[in-house]
Write an enzyme that holds these catalytic residues in place. Structure first.
Site, mmCIF file in Angstrom:
data_model
loop_
_atom_site.group_PDB
_atom_site.id
_atom_site.type_symbol
_atom_site.label_atom_id
_atom_site.label_comp_id
_atom_site.label_asym_id
_atom_site.label_seq_id
_atom_site.Cartn_x
_atom_site.Cartn_y
_atom_site.Cartn_z
ATOM 1 N N TRP A 278 1.121 -1.190 -0.157
ATOM 2 C CA TRP A 278 0.009 0.120 0.162
ATOM 3 C C TRP A 278 1.009 1.291 0.078
ATOM 4 O O TRP A 278 -0.106 2.427 -0.957
ATOM 5 C CB TRP A 278 -1.153 -0.187 0.892
ATOM 6 C CG TRP A 278 -2.214 -1.680 1.028
ATOM 7 C CD1 TRP A 278 -2.221 -2.161 1.788
ATOM 8 C CD2 TRP A 278 -2.975 -1.327 -0.325
ATOM 9 N NE1 TRP A 278 -3.274 -3.008 1.979
ATOM 10 C CE2 TRP A 278 -3.742 -2.791 0.780
ATOM 11 C CE3 TRP A 278 -3.233 -0.868 -1.043
ATOM 12 C CZ2 TRP A 278 -4.603 -2.926 -0.465
ATOM 13 C CZ3 TRP A 278 -4.299 -1.571 -2.341
ATOM 14 C CH2 TRP A 278 -4.748 -2.234 -1.973
ATOM 15 N N LYS B 237 -12.573 -1.528 6.852
ATOM 16 C CA LYS B 237 -11.735 -2.001 8.227
ATOM 17 C C LYS B 237 -11.897 -1.803 9.545
ATOM 18 O O LYS B 237 -12.792 -2.338 10.199
ATOM 19 C CB LYS B 237 -9.723 -1.950 7.316
ATOM 20 C CG LYS B 237 -8.961 -2.611 6.701
ATOM 21 C CD LYS B 237 -8.499 -1.953 5.949
ATOM 22 C CE LYS B 237 -8.466 -2.973 4.667
ATOM 23 N NZ LYS B 237 -7.773 -2.926 3.696
ATOM 24 N N ASP C 233 -1.432 6.851 5.939
ATOM 25 C CA ASP C 233 -2.741 5.938 5.594
ATOM 26 C C ASP C 233 -2.732 4.915 7.232
ATOM 27 O O ASP C 233 -2.031 4.188 7.135
ATOM 28 C CB ASP C 233 -2.010 5.079 4.625
ATOM 29 C CG ASP C 233 -3.498 4.146 3.713
ATOM 30 O OD1 ASP C 233 -4.338 4.082 4.619
ATOM 31 O OD2 ASP C 233 -2.903 3.494 2.484
#
Ligand code: PLP
Length: 353
Positions: free
Chosen positions: A99, A190, A166
């Site tokens: 990511w 999430k 992030d």
């Protein structure tokens, strides 16, 4: 029968969130309308998004020099929105996995996005430490929790430049000094709700400094000016965000969740370290409290382990395709009791070897 859901995302939410959300699908707060058919401009929905935005700020412990938005396009859209709005000359990225890497790649389309540290050569098993952060940059970008490898920052890089994070897979999972960040983003699916909305927390004075022209949908300031309703927000996803944020508060906030998450992680890592048939993936000091990645020491035992998991009603622990093995995601809403079920399976796996 409800499964023990260890999925990495979309993932488990609290039962009361599912109950309230399903009720609102049929009749939203006595309006005689579904939450997905009311106007986003109706007073009922405006209250939802305003409350969610305020609550996110409150839970983070931030004052009104910051603001929050619920945007669309996932964390992946933020990979490009961040440099669009912030990258003038140079930014720095710490590469802690897939990511982080994707975020850096998008930024490199806009300008100089330098990778100042990486744990790639070691399979992303650790978080780079003592990184020297340049001072002539517009921002430093980190990924606080690396969902795929199961690593997490337990202390943040010290820097005077704006810190961008992030936080998709560990937002609101532990007490944290959120004032250290200038911009945070997190896809909802999430720890925050259903897929389809993305929380952005931004320090307002960070914005409006780049010289490039911004397309409307890419412009944080325009979204702020329009109270996060420049276009139709993902109304149902934002409603679920509100339910989750209210649930977090009702649990006792980040202090209480942090304690519970620590207990869950300790229980599972304890068994992984003890059990000779499995081995943890990440370096111990950087282990994630959210995603627990492990492998079997003997691949030929896989079928037996999978059968035991299935029998125990465990779902979603297959590892990411790039790492293999297993990944137990133990997000906020996963109860300790589910972790205990997995630990019991691991013990049974050893006992019947
Ligand atoms: C899941 C995840 C993403 C991707 O999120 P999307 O909402 O699918 O774009 C980005 N970063 C991290 C850390 C993630 O865990």
């Amino acid at each position: 029968m409800k499964k023990h859901n260890f999925s990495a995302g979309p993932s488990i939410l609290a039962p009361e969130v599912f109950q309230k959300a399903s009720k609102a699908l049929l009749d939203f707060e006595g309006t005689g309308l579904s939450v997905i058919e009311i106007s986003h401009r109706s007073p009922e929905f405006v209250r939802v998004i305003e409350r969610a935005r305020a609550l996110a700020l409150e839970i983070a412990g931030l004052d009104d020099s910051y603001t929050t938005l619920f945007l669309q396009g996932g964390a992946s859209m933020q990979f490009l929105m961040v440099p669009y709005n912030l990258l003038e000359t140079k930014a720095a990225y710490i590469d802690t996995g897939t990511w982080a890497n994707k975020a850096q790649k998008e930024a490199a389309l806009f300008g100089n996005a330098e990778v100042i540290a990486s744990s790639k050569a070691d399979g992303y098993k650790y978080i780079p430490k003592n990184v020297t952060v340049p001072t002539d940059i517009d921002y430093l970008h980190i990924t606080t929790n690396n969902t795929i490898y199961g690593t997490e920052y337990h202390s943040l890089p010290q820097t005077s430049v704006p810190l961008v994070a992030d936080m998709s897979s560990d937002i609101f999972s532990r007490p944290l000094d959120y004032k250290q960040f200038s911009l945070i983003y997190a896809g909802s699916q999430k720890n925050l709700g259903a897929s389809g909305s993305t929380l952005v927390i931004v320090k307002k004075d960070l914005l409006g400094k780049v010289s490039r022209k911004l397309p409307s949908m890419m412009d944080y300031q325009l979204h702020i000016k329009n109270d996060s309703m420049f276009n139709t927000p993902s109304t149902f996803a934002v409603y679920v965000n509100l339910l989750v944020l209210e649930w977090i508060q009702a649990q006792g906030g980040l202090q209480a969740l942090g304690k519970r998450n620590r207990a869950k992680a300790d229980l599972l890592y304890g068994e992984i370290d003890r059990n000779p048939l499995v081995v943890g993936y990440a370096n111990k000091e950087d282990r994630s409290l959210m995603n627990v990645v492990f492998n079997l020491t003997d691949e030929s035992t896989k079928e037996r382990f999978d059968a035991l998991c299935k029998e125990a009603n465990i779902s979603g622990i297959k590892g990411h395709r790039s790492v293999g093995g297993y990944r137990a995601s133990i997000y906020n809403a996963l109860p300790l009791q589910s972790v205990q079920v997995l630990v019991d399976v691991l013990k049974e796996f050893e006992r019947t070897a």
